[in-house]
Design an enzyme around this catalytic site. Structure first.
Site: not given
Ligand code: PEP
Length: 257
Positions: A169, A97
């Site tokens: 992400e 992450h």
């Molecule tokens: C994350 O931190 O993996 C994430 C997607 O957070 P958020 O949905 O709050 O943007």
């Protein structure tokens, strides 16, 4: 392919609060065969929630994920939790992450060892990849994604690659990041395409679920879920409110139909 709806609770909720949340979620959600619901509570709550799911025979409805793990099995590694300690408790582990990469300095090498260790222990790794705002502004998104996949999957064999889930992400779209921006479906579609291309280039096949994460909420989840090549969502903020999380699960089912 299933649709994965994954909630990363990060460092939120006490053990008691986690248990109350799960109780509420179990009352709210329907069991949909094609939807895999996964929550990643803090390590300290995992055992309690696992027992709670067993007690109510609810292991099919909600699966557990670790937010991180260590690649050695046991030994003098203060503060770490190994795959063997997580076995029987979680089915999934979030690995790499962006908060692990950029706050805790996790390297690509460590991430690749964690992915391989999870597979060895029959825990499905959810490998997170994504460019930072600077990398995006410098036009480096494609290179970053390809590099992170190449290095993160370095120790994954042709046979084992099907056991891996990828989560795209973009760091600049994560809600807790200062100045976070919403990624447009076109932005996401291009990156998802790059990820699938790289999987094909590395393994000559592309059977992996690829999830999207970054400020997903009940109003925009449908748009992300309908992007070709997106097989689910990884959420932070929206997973902390059971009603919102459940609304997104229902939406995922509607989109699938
Ligand atoms: C994350 O931190 O993996 C994430 C997607 O957070 P958020 O949905 O709050 O943007």
């Amino acid at each position: 392919m299933k649709t994965y709806i994954v909630g990363n609770w990060k460092m939120n909720f006490t053990v008691g609060e986690s248990s109350i949340y799960l109780h509420k979620l179990l009352k709210l959600i329907h069991f949909y065969r094609g939807i895999e619901v996964v929550v990643a509570p803090s390590t300290i709550a995992l055992q309690t929630l696992s027992l709670q799911l067993n007690r109510q025979s609810n292991r099919k409805k909600v699966k557990l994920a670790a937010q991180n793990l260590y690649y050695r099995d046991y030994g003098a590694y203060t503060g770490e939790v190994s795959v063997s300690q997580l076995t029987g408790i979680v089915d999934y582990a979030i690995i790499g992450h962006s908060e692990r990469r950029y706050i805790f300095g996790e390297t690509d090498k460590e991430i690749s060892k964690k992915v391989a260790a999870a597979i060895r222990g029959n825990i499905t790794p959810i490998l997170c990849v994504g460019e930072t705002a600077n990398e995006r502004d410098f036009g480096e998104t494609e290179e970053v994604l390809k590099d992170q996949l190449l290095s993160g999957l370095r120790d994954v064999s042709l046979e084992d690659i099907k056991k891996v889930i990828i989560a795209y992400e973009p760091v600049w779209a994560i809600s807790s990041v200062k100045g976070a921006r919403l990624a447009s479906p076109d932005d996401v579609a291009r990156s998802i395409e790059i990820i699938h291309e790289q999987l094909k280039a590395l393994y000559k096949k592309d059977e992996n679920p690829v999830l999207y994460g970054g400020s997903v909420n009940p109003s925009n989840a449908g748009a992300y879920l309908t992007i070709p090549g997106v097989n689910g969502l990884l959420m932070g903020g929206s997973s902390l409110i059971a009603d919102q999380f459940n609304a997104i699960i229902d939406l995922a089912k509607r989109v699938q139909n």
